[in-house]
Scaffold this motif. Structure first.
Motif, PDB file in Angstrom:
ATOM      1  N   ALA A   8       0.851  -1.203   0.000  1.00  0.00           N
ATOM      2  CA  ALA A   8       0.000   0.000   0.000  1.00  0.00           C
ATOM      3  C   ALA A   8       0.877   1.240   0.000  1.00  0.00           C
ATOM      4  O   ALA A   8       0.628   2.207  -0.735  1.00  0.00           O
ATOM      5  CB  ALA A   8      -0.908  -0.013   1.229  1.00  0.00           C
ATOM      6  N   CYS A   9       1.932   1.214   0.800  1.00  0.00           N
ATOM      7  CA  CYS A   9       2.814   2.365   0.907  1.00  0.00           C
ATOM      8  C   CYS A   9       3.520   2.635  -0.422  1.00  0.00           C
ATOM      9  O   CYS A   9       3.543   3.766  -0.918  1.00  0.00           O
ATOM     10  CB  CYS A   9       3.832   2.110   2.012  1.00  0.00           C
ATOM     11  N   ALA A  10       4.079   1.576  -1.010  1.00  0.00           N
ATOM     12  CA  ALA A  10       4.817   1.740  -2.267  1.00  0.00           C
ATOM     13  C   ALA A  10       3.900   2.280  -3.365  1.00  0.00           C
ATOM     14  O   ALA A  10       4.277   3.168  -4.137  1.00  0.00           O
ATOM     15  CB  ALA A  10       5.424   0.404  -2.679  1.00  0.00           C
ATOM     16  N   THR A  11       2.681   1.754  -3.421  1.00  0.00           N
ATOM     17  CA  THR A  11       1.757   2.189  -4.465  1.00  0.00           C
ATOM     18  C   THR A  11       1.379   3.651  -4.271  1.00  0.00           C
ATOM     19  O   THR A  11       1.363   4.447  -5.215  1.00  0.00           O
ATOM     20  CB  THR A  11       0.488   1.307  -4.452  1.00  0.00           C
ATOM     21  N   ARG A  12       1.097   4.004  -3.032  1.00  0.00           N
ATOM     22  CA  ARG A  12       0.706   5.401  -2.768  1.00  0.00           C
ATOM     23  C   ARG A  12       1.866   6.341  -3.099  1.00  0.00           C
ATOM     24  O   ARG A  12       1.651   7.420  -3.663  1.00  0.00           O
ATOM     25  CB  ARG A  12       0.309   5.552  -1.291  1.00  0.00           C
ATOM     26  N   LEU A  13       3.064   5.944  -2.778  1.00  0.00           N
ATOM     27  CA  LEU A  13       4.229   6.787  -3.099  1.00  0.00           C
ATOM     28  C   LEU A  13       4.388   6.925  -4.616  1.00  0.00           C
ATOM     29  O   LEU A  13       4.678   8.014  -5.127  1.00  0.00           O
ATOM     30  CB  LEU A  13       5.514   6.189  -2.507  1.00  0.00           C
ATOM     31  N   THR A  14       4.169   5.821  -5.318  1.00  0.00           N
ATOM     32  CA  THR A  14       4.291   5.864  -6.778  1.00  0.00           C
ATOM     33  C   THR A  14       3.237   6.796  -7.357  1.00  0.00           C
ATOM     34  O   THR A  14       3.508   7.609  -8.238  1.00  0.00           O
ATOM     35  CB  THR A  14       4.135   4.448  -7.366  1.00  0.00           C
ATOM     36  N   SER A  21      -4.947  -4.606   6.026  1.00  0.00           N
ATOM     37  CA  SER A  21      -5.535  -3.277   6.040  1.00  0.00           C
ATOM     38  C   SER A  21      -4.836  -2.322   5.093  1.00  0.00           C
ATOM     39  O   SER A  21      -5.441  -1.645   4.279  1.00  0.00           O
ATOM     40  CB  SER A  21      -5.456  -2.736   7.484  1.00  0.00           C
ATOM     41  N   GLY A  22      -3.522  -2.219   5.215  1.00  0.00           N
ATOM     42  CA  GLY A  22      -2.770  -1.249   4.421  1.00  0.00           C
ATOM     43  C   GLY A  22      -2.815   0.159   4.980  1.00  0.00           C
ATOM     44  O   GLY A  22      -2.175   1.059   4.447  1.00  0.00           O
ATOM     45  N   ALA A  23      -3.559   0.358   6.080  1.00  0.00           N
ATOM     46  CA  ALA A  23      -3.746   1.720   6.602  1.00  0.00           C
ATOM     47  C   ALA A  23      -2.427   2.359   7.041  1.00  0.00           C
ATOM     48  O   ALA A  23      -2.146   3.511   6.704  1.00  0.00           O
ATOM     49  CB  ALA A  23      -4.732   1.710   7.769  1.00  0.00           C
ATOM     50  N   ALA A  24      -1.598   1.602   7.771  1.00  0.00           N
ATOM     51  CA  ALA A  24      -0.350   2.184   8.261  1.00  0.00           C
ATOM     52  C   ALA A  24       0.548   2.565   7.085  1.00  0.00           C
ATOM     53  O   ALA A  24       1.163   3.641   7.069  1.00  0.00           O
ATOM     54  CB  ALA A  24       0.363   1.195   9.192  1.00  0.00           C
ATOM     55  N   GLY A  25       0.618   1.692   6.094  1.00  0.00           N
ATOM     56  CA  GLY A  25       1.453   1.964   4.924  1.00  0.00           C
ATOM     57  C   GLY A  25       0.961   3.174   4.155  1.00  0.00           C
ATOM     58  O   GLY A  25       1.738   4.020   3.701  1.00  0.00           O
ATOM     59  N   TRP A  26      -0.353   3.256   4.027  1.00  0.00           N
ATOM     60  CA  TRP A  26      -0.952   4.379   3.291  1.00  0.00           C
ATOM     61  C   TRP A  26      -0.707   5.693   4.036  1.00  0.00           C
ATOM     62  O   TRP A  26      -0.289   6.688   3.446  1.00  0.00           O
ATOM     63  CB  TRP A  26      -2.452   4.119   3.124  1.00  0.00           C
ATOM     64  N   ASN A  27      -0.949   5.668   5.348  1.00  0.00           N
ATOM     65  CA  ASN A  27      -0.703   6.869   6.161  1.00  0.00           C
ATOM     66  C   ASN A  27       0.749   7.312   6.051  1.00  0.00           C
ATOM     67  O   ASN A  27       1.033   8.503   5.909  1.00  0.00           O
ATOM     68  CB  ASN A  27      -0.980   6.586   7.646  1.00  0.00           C
ATOM     69  N   ALA A  28       1.656   6.338   6.152  1.00  0.00           N
ATOM     70  CA  ALA A  28       3.078   6.673   6.099  1.00  0.00           C
ATOM     71  C   ALA A  28       3.401   7.344   4.771  1.00  0.00           C
ATOM     72  O   ALA A  28       4.103   8.362   4.726  1.00  0.00           O
ATOM     73  CB  ALA A  28       3.922   5.422   6.307  1.00  0.00           C
TER      74      ALA A  28
END
Ligand SMILES: Cc1cc2nc3c(=O)[nH]c(=O)nc-3n(C[C@H](O)[C@H](O)[C@H](O)COP(=O)(O)OP(=O)(O)OC[C@H]3O[C@@H](n4cnc5c(N)ncnc54)[C@H](O)[C@@H]3O)c2cc1C
Lengths: 518, 398
Positions: A17-23, A501-508
């Motif tokens: 989730a984090c990598a995708t949001r950053l991309t 969830s992906g919530a922590a990754g997305w928030n980060a």
């Protein structure tokens, strides 16, 4: 060599989730995962079915709607096999109680009207409180300091949400906030089965018994989750949890993330007090100005960074992150459908006959012992889809509580845990023992070894009041940033905690995008 | 082993030199220091001070906390723990250093003895084992409280090199902050040219079983110049003249401070010269860099020359007559400089711009009545007293 703006360590659901949001925010991202497939605890089998092919996590209840929509999971092969899964509180005599709808919206089975009414009132109240917590989940936790860069607007909204509870309800909210779940259930309800299943749900994945302080709060956190657009509901992905991992991996790739499996990061490169890259166990080195770790905070800080780059007080805090695992995972293959005295196998089955059964099972772990009668949550995926005539039936169970520090050693404890679990299963589904063709029980230590979660803890660090929000995993690193410039945290060990969830990754990722200049 | 449950029967322990000191302590004045009984004055504080400055003095250092730090990671460990660059400390040398918590606030200062490539002794005022042990996580190092294993004796004064030579220990080539070893009754006597008086002086380290023979040898060797046992009162006067600070007298260690504004950074205690930002990470580095770059230190540590002859202990300092700007931490009437001297915390920027002049509010107790004195003070260089003989090698013969 290709150059990257950011490297994300750990391709679990949070890492993806984090990598995708950053991309999507314009970064070129390299995602490195140690396992041979991405997904972490959501990894499913690769086509072959069998006990050892089952994912660690088996139900969806925390999937972050931002992640679901933002990663277009529906476009990448994700769908539900069942939404709004009911729960059967199993009785050893067949007098089951079924909780239908989200968080037991309606109850079927023998139950007094008084209890039905009391539960309706209590449920409504708990859901109202849970609702007040929901907006926190999508927010970088505030810092209790001046000029800390808090999201004041977001906080104001939440404050308003709590205010809307009204004075009396707010007072009640404060009263219940730190209470133990057993007290609440015993105050309001009389039915043992109902109290048992609710007590079980409150402490599922925690190192808490229902009589431990703060156990209501973790229940509220669970109720603040959602599945398939419904608050506090449970759902089963079509094809099992593995499809969530696969859909996320496809989405990440489609958005431009470079994903590399089989890449275990051994250490984070630190030069001039800045994280500048990572070194894999193979010796390969990758560099980027932003390094995000979606592996747990303990491993990240103590092993990948190392104490020498950190202050002593900080190392103390890191080591003191409470991260004891109490949940074991049971996978069994059966030659025929089991019979839990007539219970609907397409519901979630919970064996937790009363509050004390849960508490007693927890007590044993304090002394490094295996509980005589563990409590558990059972999902039978083959009751929903997939089981052809010749295929085995599969049973997946989360069994509590397994000792985090077994007195007689791990192997003995594992054997005992399996035997005791099968004993309880036999009582509820007579004859099930004879149907087992394959079985596997993962103790918290096994889970730590296989998935890398510190202590085998569900949340990569206990989710309890002293490790929540701006104290998660501890105050110095609660805003995803670390004292080392360029290094960020993004696993379940960070706010808002675990679950698929992906919530922590997305928030980060959102925090990083707002803080790191393009 | 002794039954530790009976520790309360002897709340204060005695040191390896106690027998001799007790015999010399005609006033019977004792005070606790780190769990030991130590003499404050034996006979007369002024005479004892005079021995420090004019002949030779012996002071019992046993209670000083000593940690033995060994292992292949010792240099890296100490570099992460303390402010100075330990890799630049040669074997058989000593440096004065300090260490901070995560916030860059002082925990203690002390002397670090490098006894070998990977063997160190850290001497300090307060106990820090939990902090030292937790700091060892991730380093190949072992740490032991060695306070009981080594008897320490401070020999200070202009005649001390001569006394040591007389006693059979030729220290003529020993430079300040260096260590030498000498055979003594089948064991080894370690001598460092260090001390807390700002004068010529040595510290002697011996196994406790040989403490008394060593004591006797020195007393005999020093009899020609009137060597004296001194107590902490005389030593404290000498150390204030030398401008040295004492933990819990001049600053409160960050791990003991209860009040938020009592903690001090190296910048606020004039110890910033120790900080080596180039050596890699050390405890408090990020906080101290920030303090340096934003000039956020709120306090300055200064030396004062105050008019009059009443020691200004704990005087409140003013800019003009009414704006409070600081506090005296240590003060004395200094016999050698013939002035009233003090060490003080001063709120920045008054250390450089107290428009109305700096005034010390001193309460002099005169026959049961306090008399309030407002005395003009001036910031002066530290140390107050620094005779060239303290550094001369070979030392002059007195
Ligand atoms: C027994 C059990 C049952 C659970 N059941 C459920 C459930 O039914 N539903 C639910 O929602 N939640 C469940 N959970 C919780 C859920 O699995 C976790 O909270 C969630 O997986 C956390 O996601 P994550 O991405 O942060 O970490 P993980 O899923 O643990 O992923 C971390 C990833 O990092 C990788 N990694 C670790 N170290 C390195 C390294 N050094 N280099 C490279 N990669 C590395 C790992 O390979 C892994 O892929 C369960 C947990 C347990 C323990």
């Amino acid at each position: 060599m290709q150059s990257f703006d950011a490297i994300v360590i750990g391709g679990g659901t949070n890492g993806m989730a984090c990598a995708t949001r950053l991309t999507k925010g314009g970064k070129r991202v390299l995602l490195l995962d140690a396992a041979d497939r991405p997904g972490g605890a959501a990894i499913g089998g690769d086509g072959a079915s069998g006990a050892s092919q089952m994912p660690l996590a088996h139900l969806l209840m925390m999937l972050d709607p931002r992640v679901h929509a933002g990663m277009d999971l529906d476009q990448h092969g994700f769908s539900y096999a069942a939404t709004d899964l009911a729960t059967t509180a199993l009785s050893a005599t067949g007098d089951h109680l079924v909780l239908e709808g989200p968080a037991g919206a309606s109850l079927s089975g023998s139950l007094s009207d008084t209890d039905r009414d009391a539960w309706a009132t209590l449920r409504k109240r708990l859901l109202t409180y849970a609702e007040a917590l929901v907006p926190f989940r999508a927010l970088t936790p505030p810092r209790i300091a001046r000029k800390a860069g808090n999201d004041m607007l977001g906080l104001a909204k939440i404050g308003l949400g709590l205010r809307r509870l009204g004075r009396d309800e707010f007072r009640e909210f404060l009263r219940l906030f730190l209470i133990n779940v057993a007290d609440v259930l015993e105050d309001d309800l009389t039915d043992e089965r109902l109290r048992g299943v609710l007590a079980f749900d409150a402490v599922l994945g925690s190192w808490l018994g229902p009589r431990s302080p703060n156990s209501l709060l973790v229940y509220l956190n669970r109720l603040a989750g959602e599945a398939a657009g419904t608050r506090a509901a449970l759902a089963l992905p079509k094809g099992g949890m593995g499809t969530v991992a696969d859909a996320m991996a496809r989405s990440a790739a489609a958005s431009g993330v470079t994903l590399q499996s089989g890449a275990r990061v051994e250490r984070i490169l630190i030069e001039d007090d800045r994280a500048t890259g990572v070194v894999l166990t193979t010796g390969e080195t990758y560099r980027a100005p932003t390094i995000v770790s979606a592996a747990g905070p303990k491993q990240t800080l103590l092993e990948l960074v190392g104490a020498r780059h950190l202050d002593t007080g900080f190392v103390r805090h890191t080591r003191n992150i409470r991260s004891r695992g109490g949940a074991a995972k049971l996978h069994i293959a059966l030659t025929a459908r089991p019979d839990f005295r007539g219970a609907d196998l397409a519901t979630r089955l919970v064996i937790a006959p009363d509050i004390n059964a849960v508490e007693t099972a927890f007590n044993a772990t304090k002394y490094g012992e295996v509980p005589e009668r563990p409590v558990m949550e059972i999902v039978i995926p083959t009751a929903h889809e997939g089981a052809g005539a010749d295929d085995p039936h599969l049973l997946s169970a989360i069994v509590q509580f397994a000792p985090h520090d077994p007195r007689d050693g791990l192997d003995k404890a594992r054997k005992q845990m399996l035997a005791n679990t099968l004993g309880v299963l036999e009582d509820h589904a007579p004859g099930i023992g004879g149907l087992i063709s394959e079985s596997e029980l993962l103790m918290p230590q096994d889970i730590e070894a296989r998935y890398g979660m510190a202590g085998g803890n569900w949340h990569h660090g206990e989710l309890s009041v002293e490790q929540m929000l701006f104290l998660r995993p501890f105050a110095d690193v609660a805003q995803y940033s670390t004292p080392i410039a360029g290094l960020w945290l993004a696993s379940a060990g960070s706010h808002p905690g675990g679950g698929i969830s992906g919530a922590a990754g997305w928030n980060a990722a959102e925090r990083i995008l707002s803080r790191v200049a393009a | 082993m002794k039954d530790l449950r009976h520790h309360f029967e002897a709340p204060l322990r005695t040191t390896a030199f106690h027998e001799r000191i007790a015999a010399a302590n005609v006033l019977n004045e004792w005070a606790p220091w780190a769990g030991y009984t130590t003499a404050t004055v034996l006979e007369d504080a002024e005479t004892e001070y005079t021995a420090i400055r004019n002949t030779a003095s012996l002071y019992d250092l046993c209670p000083m906390i000593k940690y033995r730090i060994t292992g292949s990671g010792a240099v890296d460990y100490l570099n992460r723990l303390t402010l100075r660059d330990v890799s630049r400390l040669p074997v058989d040398a000593v440096h004065y250093t300090a260490w901070c918590d995560d916030q860059g606030k002082l925990l203690d200062d002390g002397t670090l003895f490098r006894l070998g490539e990977t063997e160190f002794l850290l001497c300090c005022q307060e106990r820090h084992l939990p902090w030292l042990a937790d700091s060892a996580i991730g380093f190949d190092v072992s740490i032991r409280d060695a306070t009981d294993e080594i008897a320490g004796l401070s020999l200070q004064g202009p005649c001390t090199a001569a006394v040591l030579t007389e006693a059979g220990f030729d220290v003529s080539a020993l430079k300040p902050f260096r260590i030498a070893r000498y055979p003594f009754q089948g064991s080894t006597l370690t001598i460092s040219r260090t001390g807390f008086t700002g004068d010529l002086g040595y510290e002697l380290w011996i196994e406790p079983g040989l403490a008394l023979p060593l004591w006797d040898r020195l007393m005999e060797a020093g009899s020609y110049c009137g060597i004296r046992t001194v107590g902490s009162t005389a030593l404290n006067l000498a150390r204030i003249e030398a401008g040295f600070i004492t933990t819990n007298a001049d600053f409160v260690p960050a791990d003991q401070a209860v009040r938020e504004d009592r903690v001090r950074s190296p910048y606020e205690m004039a110890l910033d010269w120790m900080i080596d930002f180039g050596k890699g990470h050390f405890n408090g580095r990020r906080a101290l860099l920030k303090e340096r770059d934003t000039q956020s230190g709120e306090w300055a540590f200064v030396a004062l020359d105050i008019e009059g002859n009443v020691a200004a202990d704990h005087a409140i300092l003013y800019d003009g007559r009414d704006r409070e700007i600081g506090q005296v931490t240590s003060a004395a009437w200094s016999p050698v400089t013939k002035s009233s001297i003090a060490l003080a915390h001063m709120r920045r920027p008054y250390d450089t711009k107290a428009k109305g002049g700096i005034w010390a509010e001193i309460y002099a107790l005169r026959e049961l009545h306090y008399v309030k004195l407002m005395m003009k003070a001036e910031i002066v260089a530290r140390p107050f007293f620094a005779p060239p003989r303290r550094r001369a090698t070979p030392p002059g013969r007195f």
